[in-house]
Structure formats: C-alpha cells, structure tokens
Design a protein around this motif. Sequence first.
Motif, mmCIF file in Angstrom:
data_model
loop_
_atom_site.group_PDB
_atom_site.id
_atom_site.type_symbol
_atom_site.label_atom_id
_atom_site.label_comp_id
_atom_site.label_asym_id
_atom_site.label_seq_id
_atom_site.Cartn_x
_atom_site.Cartn_y
_atom_site.Cartn_z
ATOM 1 N N GLY A 279 0.829 -1.221 0.000
ATOM 2 C CA GLY A 279 0.000 0.000 0.000
ATOM 3 C C GLY A 279 0.854 1.258 0.000
ATOM 4 N N TYR A 280 1.934 1.221 0.790
ATOM 5 C CA TYR A 280 2.821 2.400 0.807
ATOM 6 C C TYR A 280 3.539 2.563 -0.531
ATOM 7 N N ARG A 281 3.999 1.438 -1.094
ATOM 8 C CA ARG A 281 4.723 1.505 -2.387
ATOM 9 C C ARG A 281 3.834 2.175 -3.438
ATOM 10 N N GLU B 247 -6.799 14.233 -0.404
ATOM 11 C CA GLU B 247 -7.834 14.663 -1.357
ATOM 12 C C GLU B 247 -7.988 13.617 -2.452
ATOM 13 N N PRO B 248 -8.788 12.578 -2.240
ATOM 14 C CA PRO B 248 -9.651 12.331 -1.081
ATOM 15 C C PRO B 248 -8.876 11.732 0.095
ATOM 16 N N LEU B 249 -9.538 11.715 1.263
ATOM 17 C CA LEU B 249 -8.936 11.132 2.459
ATOM 18 C C LEU B 249 -8.945 9.606 2.316
ATOM 19 N N GLU B 250 -7.758 9.026 2.134
ATOM 20 C CA GLU B 250 -7.679 7.576 1.890
ATOM 21 C C GLU B 250 -6.629 6.945 2.805
ATOM 22 N N ALA B 251 -7.011 5.801 3.368
ATOM 23 C CA ALA B 251 -6.096 5.118 4.296
ATOM 24 C C ALA B 251 -5.843 3.681 3.853
ATOM 25 N N ILE B 252 -4.780 3.103 4.422
ATOM 26 C CA ILE B 252 -4.502 1.669 4.293
ATOM 27 C C ILE B 252 -4.452 1.131 5.723
#
Length: 444
Positions: free
Chosen positions: A245-247, A393-398
């Motif tokens: 997800g970070y990559r 923008e948008p607020l997105e998380a893993i």
Amino acid sequence: MNTARRTLIKGAAALGALSAASTVAIAQPFLFSPTTELMPKGKKRRVVVLGGGWGGLSTARHLRDTAPELEVVLLEKNPLFWSCPLSNKWLVDVVDTAFLVHSYPAAAKRFGYTYVQTEITDIDRDKKRVHTAQGYVDYDWLVVSAGIRVSYEPWFGNDRQAIAYTNTHYSSAYVPSAEHLSLKQKIQAFKGGTIVMTLPPPPHRCPPSPYERACLMANHFQKHKIPAKIVILDPKPRIAPIGGGYRLAFDDLYDDIITHVPNAGVRELDPYNKVIKTAAGDFKFDDAIFMGHHQAADLVWKLGAVGKTADGKPTNWAAVHPEFYNMKDDPQVFVIGDSVGAVSPQFGHYPKSGHVANRMGHSVAGYIAQQSKGQPLTPRIIDNLCFMLVNTEPLEAISVKFEYKMGLEGHLVQTLTDDNDRRQALWQEDLLWYGTKIADMVGS
Ligand SMILES: Cc1cc2nc3c(=O)[nH]c(=O)nc-3n(C[C@H](O)[C@H](O)[C@H](O)COP(=O)(O)OP(=O)(O)OC[C@H]3O[C@@H](n4cnc5c(N)ncnc54)[C@H](O)[C@@H]3O)c2cc1C
C-alpha cells in the motif's frame, strides 16, 4: 484568521502546557518534598500506575470496574493527555488539537481514580515504593506503562553536544511532548529543499507511522507547491508493514517527492554540516527528522526490568511474561505497552502501538482483579489494528491487522494481514477506532 493558523495556536497553547510545569493535580500535600509521603495509604490496598499514556489510562480506567475494592493512583508528568495516534494527521491539519488533547483530571474524576501530575524519579521494589519529585507513594501492585526513550547514543556515543543539537533541531516527535509543535512549525515553515527522515532499527514505536508521516508531508508540500524532496532512510530491506500500500502511494501520488532508500542503517551523522552517512550511501540534507533508536522508557531501567541477551547485554526492553506482562520474579509488578520486550520466538515483539498498549492495560486490570480476589489468572489474548492515512484529497487510508493465538509449540503465534487498497472507508474506520479508544481511556 484561517483554520490552520487557529489550530497551530491552539496547539501551541496545549503543547506549551505539555512542556511547562503545571500545578494540576489531585490529592497532594501542602508542602512537596521528594522525601515526604505524598499520599498516605488508607485501608484499601493500592495499585499505582506509572504513565498516563495509552496503556496507563486504560489500566486505571478498567481497574475501577474490575477491582472496585482497590485504590487506584495514576502518576503522570504531563498536565494533559496528548495522543501520538492521529498526530501525523494533526501535523498537516487534517484533524485539530482537540482531537488529540484530553484532560487527566476529568478522566480521573469520571472513572473514580486519583491522578497526580508529577515526575516519577525512582522505584524501590524492596519497599514497594515509587519516588516522585513531590514525594513518595507506596503500592501493593505496580503497573509501568511509561512508553519509550529515544536514544541517539548509538550514533554519537557520549557526545552530549551532538545529541542535544540533534534533539533540538531534528527531533522526531515520537513521544507525547512539545516536539510535536516544533515539527509542525518546521513542516509549515518549510520553503523547499531535501528533508531526510531516518527510521529506527526495529523494534520501534508504531512501525507504519514514519511512512504515513512521509506521505502526509509530501501531500502538504504538493498542495502548497513547495519544491520539497523527502528521502526516507530505512534500515530495513523493504517497507513494512503495509509495504504494498505504501509503495503504491509513493509511486502513484508522490513519485516526484518521496524516495525510499532500503538497507540505509545510519553509520555517521554530522548534524552541524548536514551530512548523513548510511549503509546505502551518503546524503546531504536541508532539514531532517532523525528517529534515534527506540528503547524501553527510563522507568523500566530504574525498575530493573530490562532483559538480558544470552551474552549478558541489555536487550533494551522489558522482560515480562508474554501473556500476563508481570516481571518474572514478581507477580504484582507489571510492565505494559511499548516497553515490553520479545514475547515469542515466532514474531518477537508485539507491535508497539496504542491499540496494543490499550488492550494490555485492559488485560492487566483483569489480572490484578483476579489476584486481589485470590483467583487464578485467565490469559486474555490481545490483537492489533492500525490505520494509516496516505492521501488527503480524497482522504484515503490503508491498514494492517495482527491476530494472536497460543500455538501448539506453547508460544504465541502472530498472523499479520495488510490491507494495501487505499480507500476512504478505511479513513472512516480509523476515526471510529480512535473515537472508541479515546472514549475507553478518557470517556469523551
Ligand atoms: C506519529 C505516531 C503515530 C502513531 N499512530 C498510531 C496509530 O495510528 N495507532 C496505534 O495504535 N498506535 C499509534 N502510535 C503508537 C502509540 O502512540 C504508542 O504505541 C502508545 O502511545 C504506547 O503506549 P504506552 O502507554 O506504552 O506509552 P505512552 O502512550 O507514550 O505513555 C507513556 C506515558 O508515561 C509518561 N512518563 C514516562 N516517564 C515518566 C516519568 N518519569 N514520570 C512521569 N510520567 C512519565 C509519559 O509522559 C507518557 O504520558 C503512533 C505513535 C506515533 C509517534
């Protein structure tokens, strides 16, 4: 005045309070002296909790439910609870200060324990006594949840000047302190250039959070058109946890800003001339966030709870029972939270997270209640859950989830599940998770 500015000023007031001495306290004698008894014991047996962070607050709160027959005293040096979880979001104004800061006296009043704001200076296990700047407090049970200390000694040895300079100019804001405000000011005032960020060698506090910080800083620089580069110097061979997800976030969203350098353990740092030498090459920088090595908090060393390696060297972390968290030679002295050392040959340390510290505090409140009632201890298995915001923008998380069970070989086994698919729903879950934990610890 714009929102960011208002938030910064509110933050300044709260964090100013964190660094200043305050008189907020309950049940203190009129004259303070390290040699006076701060709180004479009454008829009830007493649990003293050291540290009002994620583990300590949870212990104190749940003890009132599980063991109403005991007196509970929480000792904490800060006048306000400051949450490290969600603080990366606060650095770039996704949440405001009110999200992170909560009142100790209000939590203590709500749940019915005593909070004393004081610096804990020593622990005398023979006398079952905790020494503080304002006097001593005797205990029947002791719970230490004092977090971590950040050590720059592996880089600088005994060079106190270099350590102080690094701490002042490049501190990492990884403990609840005024460092968070200086970092926020640094990010907001940055005009361009290269920022390097070192990650501590594992194990360390909240492993996914430095990458989250890099994403949110990159996002902030992008939004404000600041020509910045962020170089993450990572001692590990790959990003972990939630590496996929970070990559994707680095490549899709911040390709022109973030460079992740693996196998980049620090060899030498010249903080004055702004050069860092690592196993993956040398780097010049304009500014930096230096995460020194993480170790168990000073109080754990004072307690004598730091484990030893086979050749007699300190492990730098507390040696405690893997499920009950008590010291091996004392069933009534517990160490919980980030200070806890390796608990399993399969995975080593529990993740050093607020979630885990909170769950350990809850468990220990149950264990102490069982001991108080003369019952055998029933092990409580904990879990871990972390959400990391990578876009605004948008607020997105893993996110990453850890589950534990007792394996057939008689040691704890961990299953780790990364959720690499960044999306808004995970940010909503993060807010829900945080709200539930804060309500559990401080009741608001
Ligand atoms: C940027 C960042 C983001 C994070 N994000 C998350 C997240 O999203 N989810 C998550 O689960 N975790 C997260 N964490 C990790 C989390 O903050 C820690 O794991 C958690 O705070 C550990 O709890 P603790 O009780 O061990 O220590 P702490 O919460 O640090 O509490 C220790 C307390 O002890 C007090 N203390 C220490 N020494 C003394 C003394 N001598 N006298 C008096 N008081 C003392 C300190 O002031 C402090 O209040 C994050 C951490 C950081 C830095």
